[in-house]
Every structure is written in C-alpha cells, then in structure tokens.
Enzyme design. Structure first.
Site, mmCIF file in Angstrom:
data_model
loop_
_atom_site.group_PDB
_atom_site.id
_atom_site.type_symbol
_atom_site.label_atom_id
_atom_site.label_comp_id
_atom_site.label_asym_id
_atom_site.label_seq_id
_atom_site.Cartn_x
_atom_site.Cartn_y
_atom_site.Cartn_z
ATOM 1 N N GLY A 1 -8.479 -3.568 4.101
ATOM 2 C CA GLY A 1 -8.705 -3.194 2.702
ATOM 3 C C GLY A 1 -7.752 -2.114 2.237
ATOM 4 O O GLY A 1 -6.701 -1.890 2.846
ATOM 5 N N GLU B 1 0.912 -3.395 -2.106
ATOM 6 C CA GLU B 1 1.855 -4.517 -2.302
ATOM 7 C C GLU B 1 2.273 -5.199 -1.002
ATOM 8 O O GLU B 1 2.689 -6.351 -1.009
ATOM 9 C CB GLU B 1 3.092 -4.031 -3.060
ATOM 10 C CG GLU B 1 2.809 -3.816 -4.526
ATOM 11 C CD GLU B 1 3.978 -3.135 -5.228
ATOM 12 O OE1 GLU B 1 5.126 -3.579 -5.044
ATOM 13 O OE2 GLU B 1 3.731 -2.152 -5.949
ATOM 14 N N GLY B 2 2.177 -4.470 0.113
ATOM 15 C CA GLY B 2 2.473 -5.082 1.409
ATOM 16 C C GLY B 2 1.480 -6.200 1.702
ATOM 17 O O GLY B 2 1.853 -7.323 2.088
ATOM 18 N N HIS B 3 0.186 -5.888 1.516
ATOM 19 C CA HIS B 3 -0.839 -6.930 1.711
ATOM 20 C C HIS B 3 -0.619 -8.071 0.728
ATOM 21 O O HIS B 3 -0.770 -9.247 1.067
ATOM 22 C CB HIS B 3 -2.235 -6.348 1.470
ATOM 23 C CG HIS B 3 -2.635 -5.250 2.407
ATOM 24 N ND1 HIS B 3 -2.777 -3.955 1.998
ATOM 25 C CD2 HIS B 3 -2.917 -5.270 3.729
ATOM 26 C CE1 HIS B 3 -3.156 -3.205 3.036
ATOM 27 N NE2 HIS B 3 -3.234 -3.982 4.095
ATOM 28 N N LYS C 1 5.546 -3.901 9.386
ATOM 29 C CA LYS C 1 5.408 -2.455 9.580
ATOM 30 C C LYS C 1 4.680 -2.144 10.888
ATOM 31 O O LYS C 1 4.987 -1.184 11.574
ATOM 32 C CB LYS C 1 4.665 -1.800 8.412
ATOM 33 C CG LYS C 1 4.672 -0.273 8.532
ATOM 34 C CD LYS C 1 4.054 0.411 7.360
ATOM 35 C CE LYS C 1 2.548 0.357 7.399
ATOM 36 N NZ LYS C 1 1.950 1.248 8.421
ATOM 37 N N SER D 1 1.546 1.883 2.780
ATOM 38 C CA SER D 1 0.494 1.970 3.792
ATOM 39 C C SER D 1 -0.757 2.510 3.120
ATOM 40 O O SER D 1 -0.658 3.382 2.242
ATOM 41 C CB SER D 1 0.926 2.936 4.898
ATOM 42 O OG SER D 1 -0.196 3.348 5.649
#
Ligand code: PAF
Length: 301
Positions: free
Chosen positions: A31, A35-37, A149, A185
């Site tokens: 959760g 933007e990475g997710h 990452k 992150s």
C-alpha cells in the site's frame, strides 16, 4: 474493481477468471501506493488479462524496532487509484486471514539473502518469501510484478520460484524517480524537508558511479567509494555501498557482465535503498532492468 478481504474470496474470483481462460497478473504491495506501483499495475494491465493487486503490510518482514506500526497507510486513496487504473481485483486481507500464527516454515535462500539488506535486516527475506508464497498460492498468477528498486528481493523471489517450481514468471518494472533522482518509495513520506533534500545524494552517488563505469572504471572498490562519498556528504549513515553480480548477488572485485550497484543508508530514522543495474560487455555499458528467463516445468491447475 472487486475488493475482497479473504483468501477464499480471492480463490473464487481467480477461479472465475481462469474459467474464462484469462491470464492473471499479480502486483503484491504494502500500500501507500506511488507512481512506482502505478507503473507495475500498468505493466500487468498491458501484459495480462486480469490484474490482481494485494495491499498487505506484512508484519513478518519487519524486524523488532523497525517501522511496522508507523508504515504509511492510505487505503482509501490507494483504492481510488487502483479503481481508476482498471484493476480487476483488489485483495486487502487482515493479518489473521494470512497467518495462523503457527507457521513454522522458514525460508532461507542461501547466499542471496545474506548480504546487502539481508545483513542488516535478519529475517526480512524470510518474511517476504513467506507472504509472496502465500499470495502466489492464492492468486496463482501467470506473472508476478515487482520493482527493480528492491533488486535483491526480486533476485531472491526468482530463485525461490525456480527452486520450488512455481509456475510464475517474475517481471520487474523500472524504478520511478522524483525529478532529483530520488527513487519513489512509500518510506519517503517519513523524510522532513532537510532530509528530503539530502536524500538525492543516494541516487546522486549511484549515478556518479555509473558515469565512472561508462567512462571505463572497472575497479569495484573505486566505485564503492564514489557511492559512499556522495552518501556521506549528503548526511547518510551508510548501511552498505556494494557492487555485486546482478545474477547471483556475489560481491565483485571487477565490473563485468550483469552488475548491480546497490546502496542503503539512514537519514535520521528513515532507511532508504536504491540501485542501478547495468550490462557491461567490453567497453559498452548499458543501464538495464533485471530480467529473468521465462522458465517453468508446470502450470497452475
Ligand atoms: O516490495 C514490497 O512491497 C513487499 O516486500 C512485498 C513484495 C509486497 C511483500 O510484502
């Protein structure tokens, strides 16, 4: 988007999708989505017919004194985001529906789990592999999507998938960065304004080192010192600066083949990690996202 909270509900939804012949993508998350997710979700939407996302702050992968209680939670915003992206299934379990509390199985991935984050977070990768195994068995995905990452995590998950014959392909999404290079992150939310500014020296050091490699430097000690120097001048309490093989995470003396520059450190209470991976062939140096060969003996029934 269907939102479910129990493994039984997940199995039913997945059974229905599989009956229709749909391929399944799983994006496991804790959760506090960024933007990475989002980019991993988009990859799954592109590459599979049915995208499941899990949101579960997995207590087993946090050590004593780590940030389990403080870990950022933003379920309402996360749900809206996933809905807007077109995710098919959102799984948000309670701890009690994932763990009986009597688990006695321990995951030990020899060699791969000892160094880098494994050295300062004992038990962390056991917790990751335990929950990922459970999620794979519930969702039975064709492809599992993870972030570059967390490169060590990804290499370890791939090793487990291969060793235990999980019929799952592991795909990595490239690290998404803020404009100053800081890797996105969920933990960036802990940084105060000063720390946020200093945090750029982590990627700054990795970038500087990468440029040196592009310029011909192949001595790993020199590269490690460049990364350390940048982090220390940014105020980091350095945990590690390493140059390892991107295949088996073994420490390198000279850079060649698939190479991972990886670093971690603390700014105040916040522990940040980042890496750059590259393929080096002779004089040619290319930044890459780690890729794993598609290999499986089985299919999910
Ligand atoms: O990378 C993460 O967010 C977590 O380690 C994962 C893979 C969701 C397992 O809890």
């Amino acid at each position: 988007m269907k939102k479910v909270t129990t493994p039984e509900q997940v199995r039913k939804a997945i059974n229905r999708a599989k009956e229709k012949g749909l391929s399944i993508g799983l994006v496991p998350t804790m959760g506090a989505l960024h933007e990475g997710h989002e980019s991993l979700v988009r990859m799954s939407l592109d590459e599979t017919d049915f995208t499941a996302v899990s949101i579960f702050v997995n207590p087993v992968q946090f050590g004593p004194g780590e940030d389990l209680a403080a870990y950022p939670r933003s379920l309402d915003d996360d749900t809206l985001l996933l809905e807007s992206l077109g995710v098919d299934l959102l799984f948000v379990p309670e701890v009690s529906s994932i763990y009986s509390g009597e688990e006695a199985t321990e995951f030990l991935v020899k060699g791969l789990g000892d160094g880098l984050c494994g050295a300062s977070r004992p038990g962390h990768f056991h917790g990751v592999l335990l929950v990922v195994t459970k999620l794979f068995n519930m969702v039975r995905p064709d492809i599992g999507f993870f972030g570059q990452k967390d490169a060590q995590q990804a290499v370890i998950i791939q090793r487990m998938v291969t060793d235990l014959d999980f019929p799952v392909r592991i795909r990595l999404g490239s690290t998404v960065r803020e404009t100053d290079g800081l890797a996105m992150s969920s933990r960036n939310a802990y940084l105060d304004a000063g720390e946020r500014k200093s945090a750029a020296s982590l990627n700054g050091g990795l970038r500087l080192a990468f440029e040196k490699v592009k310029g011909g430097e192949r001595d790993a000690d020199v590269i490690r010192e460049i990364i350390r120097g940048s982090m220390e001048s940014g105020g980091f309490d350095v945990d590690y600066c390493e140059v390892v093989s991107g295949m088996d995470l073994k420490r390198l003396e000279r850079l060649e083949g698939t190479v991972l520059l990886a670093a971690a450190g603390r700014l105040g209470k916040t522990r940040l990690i980042d890496n750059i991976s590259m393929r080096i062939t002779g004089d040619s140096v290319t930044e890459i996202v780690l890729e794993f060969p598609e290999w499986s003996r089985y299919e999910w029934e």
